[in-house]
Scaffold this motif. Structure first.
Motif, PDB file in Angstrom:
ATOM      1  N   MET A 165      -3.362  -2.762  -0.149  1.00  0.00           N
ATOM      2  CA  MET A 165      -4.049  -2.024  -1.210  1.00  0.00           C
ATOM      3  C   MET A 165      -4.177  -0.561  -0.811  1.00  0.00           C
ATOM      4  O   MET A 165      -4.280  -0.243   0.375  1.00  0.00           O
ATOM      5  N   LEU A 166      -4.183   0.319  -1.808  1.00  0.00           N
ATOM      6  CA  LEU A 166      -4.403   1.747  -1.555  1.00  0.00           C
ATOM      7  C   LEU A 166      -5.749   1.941  -0.870  1.00  0.00           C
ATOM      8  O   LEU A 166      -6.740   1.324  -1.245  1.00  0.00           O
ATOM      9  N   SER A 167      -5.775   2.810   0.128  1.00  0.00           N
ATOM     10  CA  SER A 167      -7.040   3.120   0.783  1.00  0.00           C
ATOM     11  C   SER A 167      -7.722   4.260   0.039  1.00  0.00           C
ATOM     12  O   SER A 167      -7.112   4.897  -0.831  1.00  0.00           O
ATOM     13  N   VAL A 168      -8.973   4.526   0.387  1.00  0.00           N
ATOM     14  CA  VAL A 168      -9.692   5.643  -0.210  1.00  0.00           C
ATOM     15  C   VAL A 168      -8.960   6.953   0.109  1.00  0.00           C
ATOM     16  O   VAL A 168      -8.811   7.824  -0.750  1.00  0.00           O
ATOM     17  N   GLY A 169      -8.464   7.061   1.339  1.00  0.00           N
ATOM     18  CA  GLY A 169      -7.710   8.261   1.733  1.00  0.00           C
ATOM     19  C   GLY A 169      -6.435   8.435   0.901  1.00  0.00           C
ATOM     20  O   GLY A 169      -6.092   9.543   0.512  1.00  0.00           O
TER      21      GLY A 169
ATOM     22  N   ALA B 131      -2.567   2.082 -12.080  1.00  0.00           N
ATOM     23  CA  ALA B 131      -2.815   2.602 -13.431  1.00  0.00           C
ATOM     24  C   ALA B 131      -4.112   3.399 -13.465  1.00  0.00           C
ATOM     25  O   ALA B 131      -4.209   4.452 -14.101  1.00  0.00           O
ATOM     26  N   SER B 132      -5.099   2.894 -12.744  1.00  0.00           N
ATOM     27  CA  SER B 132      -6.404   3.534 -12.734  1.00  0.00           C
ATOM     28  C   SER B 132      -6.358   4.911 -12.060  1.00  0.00           C
ATOM     29  O   SER B 132      -6.946   5.878 -12.548  1.00  0.00           O
ATOM     30  N   VAL B 133      -5.621   5.008 -10.955  1.00  0.00           N
ATOM     31  CA  VAL B 133      -5.522   6.295 -10.244  1.00  0.00           C
ATOM     32  C   VAL B 133      -4.723   7.300 -11.079  1.00  0.00           C
ATOM     33  O   VAL B 133      -5.083   8.471 -11.180  1.00  0.00           O
ATOM     34  N   ARG B 134      -3.664   6.813 -11.716  1.00  0.00           N
ATOM     35  CA  ARG B 134      -2.871   7.716 -12.552  1.00  0.00           C
ATOM     36  C   ARG B 134      -3.726   8.277 -13.689  1.00  0.00           C
ATOM     37  O   ARG B 134      -3.697   9.471 -13.979  1.00  0.00           O
ATOM     38  N   ASP B 135      -4.499   7.398 -14.342  1.00  0.00           N
ATOM     39  CA  ASP B 135      -5.349   7.848 -15.440  1.00  0.00           C
ATOM     40  C   ASP B 135      -6.449   8.785 -14.934  1.00  0.00           C
ATOM     41  O   ASP B 135      -6.827   9.731 -15.620  1.00  0.00           O
ATOM     42  N   ALA B 136      -6.954   8.501 -13.749  1.00  0.00           N
ATOM     43  CA  ALA B 136      -7.974   9.386 -13.165  1.00  0.00           C
ATOM     44  C   ALA B 136      -7.396  10.793 -12.990  1.00  0.00           C
ATOM     45  O   ALA B 136      -8.064  11.789 -13.261  1.00  0.00           O
ATOM     46  N   ASP B 137      -6.150  10.861 -12.575  1.00  0.00           N
ATOM     47  CA  ASP B 137      -5.508  12.161 -12.390  1.00  0.00           C
ATOM     48  C   ASP B 137      -5.403  12.920 -13.716  1.00  0.00           C
ATOM     49  O   ASP B 137      -5.649  14.110 -13.784  1.00  0.00           O
ATOM     50  N   ARG B 138      -5.069  12.189 -14.786  1.00  0.00           N
ATOM     51  CA  ARG B 138      -4.994  12.796 -16.127  1.00  0.00           C
ATOM     52  C   ARG B 138      -6.370  13.319 -16.539  1.00  0.00           C
ATOM     53  O   ARG B 138      -6.517  14.413 -17.052  1.00  0.00           O
ATOM     54  N   ILE B 139      -7.379  12.472 -16.303  1.00  0.00           N
ATOM     55  CA  ILE B 139      -8.743  12.823 -16.698  1.00  0.00           C
ATOM     56  C   ILE B 139      -9.222  14.073 -15.942  1.00  0.00           C
ATOM     57  O   ILE B 139      -9.890  14.939 -16.511  1.00  0.00           O
ATOM     58  N   ILE B 140      -8.859  14.165 -14.669  1.00  0.00           N
ATOM     59  CA  ILE B 140      -9.267  15.330 -13.879  1.00  0.00           C
ATOM     60  C   ILE B 140      -8.684  16.607 -14.500  1.00  0.00           C
ATOM     61  O   ILE B 140      -9.384  17.615 -14.642  1.00  0.00           O
TER      62      ILE B 140
ATOM     63  N   GLN C  79      -7.419   9.726  -2.482  1.00  0.00           N
ATOM     64  CA  GLN C  79      -7.759  11.151  -2.391  1.00  0.00           C
ATOM     65  C   GLN C  79      -6.503  12.005  -2.272  1.00  0.00           C
ATOM     66  O   GLN C  79      -6.418  13.082  -2.851  1.00  0.00           O
ATOM     67  N   GLU C  80      -5.540  11.510  -1.494  1.00  0.00           N
ATOM     68  CA  GLU C  80      -4.309  12.275  -1.301  1.00  0.00           C
ATOM     69  C   GLU C  80      -3.557  12.439  -2.626  1.00  0.00           C
ATOM     70  O   GLU C  80      -3.063  13.512  -2.940  1.00  0.00           O
ATOM     71  N   VAL C  81      -3.536  11.373  -3.424  1.00  0.00           N
ATOM     72  CA  VAL C  81      -2.848  11.444  -4.716  1.00  0.00           C
ATOM     73  C   VAL C  81      -3.587  12.390  -5.665  1.00  0.00           C
ATOM     74  O   VAL C  81      -2.969  13.200  -6.355  1.00  0.00           O
ATOM     75  N   LEU C  82      -4.905  12.317  -5.672  1.00  0.00           N
ATOM     76  CA  LEU C  82      -5.675  13.096  -6.651  1.00  0.00           C
ATOM     77  C   LEU C  82      -5.875  14.553  -6.239  1.00  0.00           C
ATOM     78  O   LEU C  82      -6.235  15.382  -7.070  1.00  0.00           O
ATOM     79  N   GLY C  83      -5.653  14.864  -4.981  1.00  0.00           N
ATOM     80  CA  GLY C  83      -5.686  16.264  -4.555  1.00  0.00           C
ATOM     81  C   GLY C  83      -7.033  16.731  -4.054  1.00  0.00           C
ATOM     82  O   GLY C  83      -8.042  16.033  -4.150  1.00  0.00           O
TER      83      GLY C  83
ATOM     84  N   ARG D 297       0.835  -1.206   0.000  1.00  0.00           N
ATOM     85  CA  ARG D 297       0.000   0.000   0.000  1.00  0.00           C
ATOM     86  C   ARG D 297       0.874   1.263   0.000  1.00  0.00           C
ATOM     87  O   ARG D 297       0.662   2.171  -0.797  1.00  0.00           O
ATOM     88  N   ALA D 298       1.887   1.284   0.869  1.00  0.00           N
ATOM     89  CA  ALA D 298       2.762   2.454   0.960  1.00  0.00           C
ATOM     90  C   ALA D 298       3.579   2.636  -0.317  1.00  0.00           C
ATOM     91  O   ALA D 298       3.753   3.753  -0.800  1.00  0.00           O
ATOM     92  N   CYS D 299       4.039   1.513  -0.898  1.00  0.00           N
ATOM     93  CA  CYS D 299       4.780   1.567  -2.164  1.00  0.00           C
ATOM     94  C   CYS D 299       3.940   2.194  -3.257  1.00  0.00           C
ATOM     95  O   CYS D 299       4.388   3.061  -3.993  1.00  0.00           O
ATOM     96  N   ALA D 300       2.695   1.708  -3.362  1.00  0.00           N
ATOM     97  CA  ALA D 300       1.799   2.190  -4.417  1.00  0.00           C
ATOM     98  C   ALA D 300       1.574   3.689  -4.284  1.00  0.00           C
ATOM     99  O   ALA D 300       1.641   4.433  -5.263  1.00  0.00           O
ATOM    100  N   LYS D 301       1.348   4.134  -3.053  1.00  0.00           N
ATOM    101  CA  LYS D 301       1.070   5.552  -2.840  1.00  0.00           C
ATOM    102  C   LYS D 301       2.280   6.411  -3.191  1.00  0.00           C
ATOM    103  O   LYS D 301       2.163   7.398  -3.907  1.00  0.00           O
ATOM    104  N   GLU D 302       3.442   5.986  -2.710  1.00  0.00           N
ATOM    105  CA  GLU D 302       4.678   6.715  -2.967  1.00  0.00           C
ATOM    106  C   GLU D 302       4.958   6.813  -4.478  1.00  0.00           C
ATOM    107  O   GLU D 302       5.248   7.882  -5.005  1.00  0.00           O
ATOM    108  N   ARG D 303       4.824   5.681  -5.171  1.00  0.00           N
ATOM    109  CA  ARG D 303       5.104   5.671  -6.614  1.00  0.00           C
ATOM    110  C   ARG D 303       4.093   6.514  -7.372  1.00  0.00           C
ATOM    111  O   ARG D 303       4.433   7.223  -8.315  1.00  0.00           O
ATOM    112  N   LEU D 304       2.842   6.429  -6.950  1.00  0.00           N
ATOM    113  CA  LEU D 304       1.801   7.208  -7.621  1.00  0.00           C
ATOM    114  C   LEU D 304       2.029   8.703  -7.446  1.00  0.00           C
ATOM    115  O   LEU D 304       1.894   9.474  -8.397  1.00  0.00           O
ATOM    116  N   LEU D 305       2.367   9.110  -6.228  1.00  0.00           N
ATOM    117  CA  LEU D 305       2.616  10.536  -5.983  1.00  0.00           C
ATOM    118  C   LEU D 305       3.739  11.018  -6.902  1.00  0.00           C
ATOM    119  O   LEU D 305       3.683  12.119  -7.441  1.00  0.00           O
ATOM    120  N   GLY D 306       4.722  10.146  -7.128  1.00  0.00           N
ATOM    121  CA  GLY D 306       5.831  10.483  -8.024  1.00  0.00           C
ATOM    122  C   GLY D 306       5.390  10.668  -9.471  1.00  0.00           C
ATOM    123  O   GLY D 306       5.664  11.699 -10.075  1.00  0.00           O
TER     124      GLY D 306
END
Lengths: 95, 270
Positions: B188-192, B151-160, B195-199, A18-27
């Motif tokens: 797995m990534l949590s909902v929080g 991949a889904s969260v990254r694409d969501a960010d692009r779409i936003i 949200q943190e990634v997408l802003g 979970r932490a890896c995914a978040k860190e990489r995604l933020l990057g």
């Protein structure tokens, strides 16, 4: 699986998936948004190393350059350089 | 009067995250709340909303027939028999995404408004090309669907970002297929996290747990929103109520951090 859990409890297995995914995604997300490619950041990093090592003793491999988003929505270029001391005077260019 | 009509595009960037299922179920749940709902399948050439609703055998005309004048809008709209105030406008299956222009899309939306619908939900195709632009053209609000997966969260960010460029600011977010146990075990990534990634510009509208009843009910052509005992169905009903302005608490999301994480949060939260 319980073995993984046990390792985690002892802090043996490093960051969680979970932490890896978040860190990489933020990057990647910050890179996508800023439109500054990683290759450019790497060139910046190499040049920072060249400049800083003229003056300070550093671990070149550990120099890190990344983008961070500021509260006002702009991007800050943040570099982390660990110094092990100042270079001897003779190695330094004249001021 | 027609200015009160909510026109919402449901989009994601990445394919396969559950846009169509979301459109079908949110539509069903809104209709169950008494709203007059039109669902438009804007995925021209890859029609699927009909399957999610179990209406595939009732299609006579599609959106291209309407746009090209072979059918009136009323003829192409399929009324749902289970939910009288729900109707679907099918996509064409034989054409491609360039068959409808953004201008024509806007006109269809205007015509749907004139039919007296209170909600128009547009099921957007995957991708960021012309099909996306057409589907968003007539909308005034956007729902972004994502899975708690990279991949889904990254694409969501692009779409936003692209939605903002189209003038659709502050989109609403649905996190779909959350596996609460995996979040709890830190796998797995949590909902929080999402949200943190997408802003901060993104407003959380719903969290839908991964649920086998989605598969079984889609196979039967009965959206889960109709199934009382389905947890995903409950999540979609909650989304509908939130869209109508109600404050509905989110289901238990397994958000719990490690003890250290919780202590850290205490000191860092503003």
């Amino acid at each position: 699986m319980s073995n993984t859990w046990f390792n985690r409890l002892l802090g043996r297995s490093g960051p969680t998936p979970r932490a890896c995914a978040k860190e990489r995604l933020l990057g990647v997300v910050i890179e996508d948004r800023s439109a500054i490619p990683a290759s450019v950041l790497e060139l910046v990093r190499l040049e920072i190393v060249e400049v800083v090592k003229k003056y300070l003793i550093i671990d070149e491999q550990a120099v890190d350059v990344k983008l961070e988003k500021d509260d006002d929505g702009t991007y800050a270029l943040v570099s982390h350089v660990v110094s092990r001391g100042v270079r001897k005077k003779e190695g330094m260019p004249a001021l | 009067m027609s200015d009160d009509v909510r026109v919402i595009v449901i989009t994601s960037g990445k394919g396969g995250v559950g846009k169509t299922t979301t459109t079908a179920n949110v539509g069903m749940a809104l209709a169950a709340q008494g709203e007059k709902v039109a669902l438009m399948d804007a995925d021209i050439g890859l029609r699927n909303l009909d399957l999610a609703l179990g209406l595939e055998n009732r299609i006579v005309y599609d959106v291209i027939d309407v746009v090209e004048g072979r059918a009136r809008l009323k003829q192409a709209l399929i009324r749902d028999k289970r939910m009288q105030n729900l109707a679907m406008l099918p996509a064409a299956q034989t054409r491609d995404k360039s068959a409808v222009s953004a201008t024509q899309m806007k006109q269809v939306v205007e015509d749907l408004k004139a039919e007296g619908f209170t909600f128009i939900l547009i099921d957007c195709p995957a991708g960021i090309e012309q099909g996306f632009k057409n589907a968003t053209a007539g909308a005034t609000e956007a729902i972004v669907v994502t899975n708690p997966e990279m991949a889904s969260v990254r694409d969501a960010d692009r779409i936003i970002g692209l939605l903002e460029a189209e003038g659709l600011r502050d989109p609403m977010l649905i996190v779909n297929r959350l596996r609460i146990k995996m979040v709890e075990s830190q796998d797995m990534l949590s909902v929080g996290d999402v949200q943190e990634v997408l802003g901060n510009s993104v407003k959380l509208l719903g969290v839908v747990p991964d649920d086998n009843t989605i598969i079984t009910s889609t196979n039967r052509g009965e959206p889960v929103a109709l199934l009382k005992e389905s947890i995903a169905g409950q999540a979609y009903r909650n989304v509908a109520r939130r869209l109508l302005g109600e404050q509905v608490p989110f289901l238990d999301l397994g958000e719990r951090d490690s003890l250290f994480g919780r202590i850290k949060k205490l000191f860092t939260s503003k």
